[in-house]
Scaffold this motif. Structure first.
Motif, short mmCIF file in Angstrom:
data_model
loop_
_atom_site.label_atom_id
_atom_site.label_comp_id
_atom_site.label_asym_id
_atom_site.label_seq_id
_atom_site.Cartn_x
_atom_site.Cartn_y
_atom_site.Cartn_z
N VAL A 121 38.20 34.84 43.12
CA VAL A 121 37.71 35.62 41.98
C VAL A 121 37.93 34.97 40.62
O VAL A 121 37.38 35.44 39.63
CB VAL A 121 38.33 37.03 41.94
N SER A 122 38.73 33.88 40.56
CA SER A 122 38.92 33.28 39.24
C SER A 122 37.62 32.63 38.75
O SER A 122 37.47 32.32 37.58
CB SER A 122 40.05 32.26 39.25
N GLY A 148 45.21 37.95 46.26
CA GLY A 148 44.31 38.55 47.26
C GLY A 148 43.24 39.46 46.71
O GLY A 148 42.70 40.31 47.44
N ALA A 149 42.90 39.31 45.43
CA ALA A 149 41.93 40.21 44.80
C ALA A 149 40.55 40.15 45.45
O ALA A 149 39.77 41.11 45.38
CB ALA A 149 41.80 39.87 43.31
N SER B 152 43.14 39.52 37.46
CA SER B 152 42.63 38.21 37.86
C SER B 152 41.16 38.06 37.51
O SER B 152 40.73 37.01 37.03
CB SER B 152 42.80 38.01 39.37
N VAL B 153 40.40 39.10 37.76
CA VAL B 153 38.96 39.02 37.48
C VAL B 153 38.73 38.82 35.99
O VAL B 153 37.96 37.94 35.58
CB VAL B 153 38.23 40.28 38.01
N VAL B 154 39.41 39.59 35.15
CA VAL B 154 39.27 39.41 33.69
C VAL B 154 39.79 38.04 33.28
O VAL B 154 39.14 37.32 32.50
CB VAL B 154 40.01 40.52 32.93
N GLY B 155 40.96 37.65 33.83
CA GLY B 155 41.55 36.34 33.49
C GLY B 155 40.58 35.19 33.72
O GLY B 155 40.62 34.18 33.02
N GLY B 156 39.72 35.33 34.72
CA GLY B 156 38.77 34.26 35.04
C GLY B 156 37.53 34.29 34.17
O GLY B 156 36.67 33.41 34.29
N LEU B 157 37.39 35.32 33.33
CA LEU B 157 36.15 35.48 32.56
C LEU B 157 36.32 35.31 31.05
O LEU B 157 35.34 35.33 30.32
CB LEU B 157 35.54 36.86 32.83
N VAL B 158 37.57 35.17 30.56
CA VAL B 158 37.78 35.05 29.12
C VAL B 158 38.61 33.81 28.80
O VAL B 158 39.20 33.20 29.69
CB VAL B 158 38.52 36.29 28.55
#
Ligand SMILES: Nc1ncnc2c1ncn2[C@@H]1O[C@H](COP(=O)(O)O)[C@@H](O)[C@H]1O
Ligand SMILES: Nc1ncnc2c1ncn2[C@@H]1O[C@H](COP(=O)(O)O)[C@@H](O)[C@H]1O
Ligand SMILES: Nc1ncnc2c1ncn2[C@@H]1O[C@H](COP(=O)(O)O)[C@@H](O)[C@H]1O
Ligand SMILES: Nc1ncnc2c1ncn2[C@@H]1O[C@H](COP(=O)(O)O)[C@@H](O)[C@H]1O
Ligand SMILES: [Mg+2]
Ligand SMILES: [Mg+2]
Ligand SMILES: [Mg+2]
Ligand SMILES: [Mg+2]
Ligand SMILES: [Mg+2]
Ligand SMILES: [Mg+2]
Ligand SMILES: [Mg+2]
Ligand SMILES: [Mg+2]
Lengths: 225, 225, 225, 225, 225, 225, 225, 225
Positions: A121-122, A148-149, B152-158
């Motif tokens: 997901v990164s 594990g997201a 994690s999802v936000v961390g990978g988008l900003v």
């Protein structure tokens, strides 16, 4: 003998007995593998090192060894797959051995597999690009370490059952995979069930059970007509 | 007195001393709040129940009580905000109290806040819809319980720093938030740092520190010209 | 290929993709490093042993290997630093590898670093002597094992954000760093956020994110004039 | 509004959004339930106390409240079930609320359920007596507290997938269900996957996903003829 | 001397002192073994590697080394067994070393042993086939890893005391045997008590204590006539 | 009687038996307290609520109840203190009950106490200001919750033994004080030993033991002249 | 230099700086040891392997290496001991390295030591036989692994402070010493304080602090006359 | 009915089914108790509050309620005991409820019990005084909280099997009894087996199993003559 091989199993559960290679000697492995080879439709051994595998391959050259998966198996040439397929999705390249154990197990038990690897997901776009092939699977296996997201994200995007496999890939507060395991058990997406850390075999087997009952359901409904 | 209020703190760290309301009596809370009211530019108390707040509000009517956040504060009328803003993103409606504690803390310490709530990863489109306002923030606070995948999802988008706040929202293997905490510490996305479970205050304060040094950097660079 | 390198990342997060060396073969490492070398402004690989590094250095002699940090990187000659600096503070000599991983990461991502090492709280005067250089940093990274008290002490003495990195240095009830991690998460000083045990990379990256947004904020405010 | 109800979910996952009642006020519950009632084919809320349920039942008399399961739901009169059924097996009388949450969830999502209750392994004959109805199920849910051995025993006797639900029934070293959870994750029987402690909803939903894809598989194969 | 051998023990507890071989040097082992050989009716050392055993066997050729059990012992030729026997039941072939440690200990302490191996619950018929010999034992030792369900199943089928020995056989969430240990402590079957992980010696000794007091009870009641 | 009061203790250990009030009924408390009152030089009961204390105070008016400490005690009027004193240092106002339990215990056992409260490390100057009185103590007790850094900081500044008492003051990852306990056990400062969470009594008693043997050493050395 | 040796320590705490050998290179160890040799009254390094020690012994032949304790030290010939002694009591022969680390540390810091070894509670008479020498000690160190019961038993039999050192001697549920540590923290005997697992150094140092302040107290009281 | 009472149990295990009262309603308890009353030789329910008991006592006046033990039972008048007895030893007065649950269970299952209470190891003489009656028991149950050292001390002094019951009596690092449990599992005395925290019932039942097989062994050997 040193072991009571459960040859009764195929009749009871519809699935062959499988050898857990860890901690068995080369000699024990060979004896058990040859016994399964004779009495079952397929023979499968997991957690087998190349070194241990060699001895069996010499005695049973029609078997094959899958390096990344650590799997030794024998499948008769003419065996086919059930209709449909299982999607095996994994987060990073370090998760590959577990993903391959899952994939090879499912294939050995009669299910075709589509592999969608390195889509953590990164970098969300990598997953989004592959959603079509994931969505059309009969069932989805998600293999991931770290937090594990991926399991939750996939779980929220499909309508088939999602089997999450936490891996021991990580360090520090990862606690050997416990952290990923807990994370997956608390998934905010419904439709996610979990197997033990690094248990690719368990996920592959569970998926094949789903796939097989799906297939049998079809046959029964048809027969009922 | 029963406590050595750290009035020296603003001079040392640039930030006011804050009262931790939990376990303090109504009387202690009032005394401390009035002391801060006199000697500092703002007064802030966290983890305050409505009941305890009433007594202070009577003695200091220009203070205000924020129900969801459990915060009691006094800010002089003419105080403004630094340029830019902090984004507070949260996964579900149950995470609201923690998100509001973070938001209200940051505001009290001089930062404007944009709230993006109920955008958990089980319905990814809700998050995607709001990415613009999140991406333009000076820093992002992500508040989530369950498996905490949102961080994690936000961390990978900003490209700004992401402060993750695990909440105690969950049950069973959630272990009172430990599960989310571990998950966030193992985020596969770089650029994520974590504070204690339910510590909205800590996240808000940390974000304001980032925001303030950003602002000071600007002033210094300007002055240097 | 065996991996989907996230070359899209720099555009999305403003930071280059980084290689996690642990568990990768020498061959995989070389392939990935050369790919990043071509497509990004810098190339960075962490958790790389000297042995693995050699092969890459032969293929890409302009790269350099940092022994203590376990880092392999390539930075074009003419790259400069943002104004200001990040302070990396560490408690004991055994924490050095983690501190260096943090420092080298931050430098590779464009931030100058000041190192303040071996200033654990058991000899407080050593820290007090260095407070000036710590106080003037844009952001502070504190690396410590054992009980990790250094993070709280520093947190109470500065006004910039403090990123705490627990290390696995200790034994017995230290639980591989868990003890330090928990300690830092419960810091009585506000303004402290935490990354995973031994995660020097994460701290360095997080600090660089703070530093970069600070710098951008400056540029934007200037442009706005 | 205070929540972004995920009305997009049915289209995305084939399953309706479900309300998690815990921690929601009576007012919030009512608002959300009525919204789902309007826009979805069924409406389901879990972890609802009788007291909270009353208010909704007054506003929406065609809904029903299931006491043991703690479930509030509305299903249109003429909705039928898919062919086949799900077996819900439970160990002791104290596990009933979780078993009922699973059963009622599965029923609401379109699957018929057979209940096989109070058949824990301390009296194995009780289970053996019921194996026929368990073996013919499309999928099996096993609900147990204490040491959770029932999941392994059932897993070794059937060929369909077994979803294990650990419950918090126990004391001392039971650790609020953690002990059962760990036990089930280490099942020596292949074909067992696990959901969170007391997560009857998750098991019911997962089982319904299996059942539905089984049914769809049938329809597709038929259509393909 | 480096140790105070507890030669007083046989008189106090009716059982000989036993050497715990782990961590002792070959020299220490030999000295202690010969001392016990002289002053006690039997001599027993556990956790002894073949290598360490050799030196003792040279010095005391009438001793014997049991490879799988890791046990070194000397029993005078003419020693007999008490009436009745102890059943040692184990789940899988990997549990054998622990089962053998238990069996050999009990034998050395005067109890005949019946071995019932590889009868884990995933293939229940294997256990059922052996219930007669298990039911007639004076006491039953159950050795199992994974989820340890065998202890509960056996506990529900016999009326003698069941001593459960968790083993470290498993991986991931097995936590080195902790998972099995917890499982056994929460057995839903009454009549099960537990010893430490992999503690075959402890179980064998405990069983022999039961068996001996049973035998003494007989002698006393007879004498009382 | 329901209890075997250890009246033999003063002779054996030089210290009076102490009543642990938790879980005792008012009636039991009164009976035990009066028994100690008669046979010992002082009478002490810890963890006593005001309500339970009242009944004893009525029956024994010369006893006194210390509210914050939760201590009930009787000391004859003319009892004096040993030369020197114990310093009780605490971090925050919430740690007061534990600090007072320690202080009152030590006083009852014959040691004068100096209290240095609310000097947590987040405001280091507060501690530094008080170092003189701390340095001259015979022994130092440090009471702290959160990350417990105060113990290490004090341990590095004095040459007397430091007894650390972790408190349960904190939340989330504080784990009811476990976090502070682990932190203190891993102190980087030598000369720190630890007692159980919230065990003010244990620390006070331990300090009094140190103080008493110090005093006796003096008397003995003098006598030896 | 790579380290800031705390030469200021002796003046601050009355005790010399000590080298923690673990993880230091042979070269670092030599440099540091020679530096301490020059500037302090004694030089002490713990956790030193024989191999590392050799290099230092060559450079500083008047130092000595204690094999079992893993200690390297230099004490000037004419240094004497304080009056009185510390008793070091240990449970089994496997605990010897930790007991010796404690004893040698205390001796190096100026305290005479009486060793009472291999007196674990499973053979209580061994302990009882030695109670006289234990009772007359200024302070008692108890070193034990397994369940650590020895600390409580000794604590109930003496009136001096008891410092308990849990060791990592055990297996399975011993959890690397955590089990013993927890046991000792919950001692039912008052007057017991605890240091980290295997921390013989910490116990020896702590005991020497007690002993020294006892001695100073004597000198002061005398001087006061 | 809501439960499948295991009336088959007496025939299978020689012991009656027992009701676990926790979580059962008064109505359920009554129904089950009366059913057992009719079909078994004795009726026993554990974890029953006085309030719940009343309803059953009204319906079945020949039953009796044991307050401290929380046990409700019915034993026909003329039932006698086996020869010999079980010793129930407990450490402190707070452990009494668990000790009484064990004692009353064993008595109900046909074994006479000798109670030796409040003999914790902090006052060893109290235990030594009672060793005669403990040594002559057929089997010994040791009930203790805190560090649970009593189990090891007793285990080293007798030759019969020792069943250790950890209790939840303690606080802080006691972790609800986990600490005592771990301690007992690591007992340095052989011949100790453990049941769950506070599981007096389990210990009493296990002891009765030992006692019964002892008795049967006698009868069989006699018959064999
Ligand atoms: N909600 C909160 N969580 C954690 N720390 C807090 C919170 N609110 C205030 N604090 C900290 O608690 C300190 C005051 O503690 P006290 O002196 O006990 O009132 C402040 O300086 C803050 O750093
Ligand atoms: N009993 C339950 N346990 C776990 N998850 C649930 C439960 N009931 C509903 N949910 C999930 O919670 C989501 C709704 O959460 P919320 O938006 O907080 O109401 C649903 O989409 C379900 O996936
Ligand atoms: N607050 C306390 N925490 C721990 N132990 C205590 C406390 N107060 C008293 N004790 C111990 O408890 C023993 C008495 O326990 P009991 O016989 O249950 O009243 C005393 O001998 C003390 O050693
Ligand atoms: N106090 C207790 N602790 C643990 N297990 C118990 C207890 N009392 C009864 N049991 C067990 O619980 C079973 C009955 O459980 P249930 O069918 O839920 O009433 C009995 O067969 C006993 O084995
Ligand atoms: Mg990748
Ligand atoms: Mg929602
Ligand atoms: Mg140093
Ligand atoms: Mg039942
Ligand atoms: Mg097998
Ligand atoms: Mg304060
Ligand atoms: Mg010994
Ligand atoms: Mg007592």
């Amino acid at each position: 003998g040193f072991a009571k091989v459960d040859l009764h199993r195929p009749r009871r559960t519809g699935f062959p007995e499988v050898i857990y290679g860890e901690g068995k000697t080369q000699e024990q492995l060979k004896t058990l593998f040859l016994k399964l080879r004779e009495s079952q439709t397929v023979a499968l051994a997991t957690r087998v090192s190349r070194e241990k595998a060699e001895a069996v391959l010499t005695a049973c050259p029609e078997a094959e060894y899958l390096e990344t998966a650590g799997i030794l198996r024998w499948i008769p040439k003419d065996v086919g797959y059930r209709p449909g397929y299982i999607a095996v999705v994994c987060a990073g390249t370090s998760d590959l051995p577990v993903a391959e154990e899952a994939a090879a197990t499912a294939e050995t038990l009669g299910s075709r597999v589509e592999r969608i690897y390195d889509v953590g997901v990164s970098g969300l776009h990598r997953l989004i690009d592959q959603m079509d092939v994931i969505r059309q699977a009969q069932t989805v296996i998600v293999v991931a370490g770290m937090e594990g997201a991926l399991a939750s994200v996939v779980g929220g995007l499909v309508d088939s059952p999602v089997i999450a496999v936490p891996t021991s890939v990580g360090y520090g507060a990862h606690l050997g995979g416990l952290s990923t395991l807990l994370s997956m058990l608390n998934s905010c997406a419904a439709g996610v069930a979990v197997v033990n850390i690094d248990n690719g075999f368990g996920a592959g087997h569970f998926a094949a059970r789903i796939h097989q009952t799906q297939h049998w359901a079809t046959l029964e409904e048809e027969a009922a007509k």
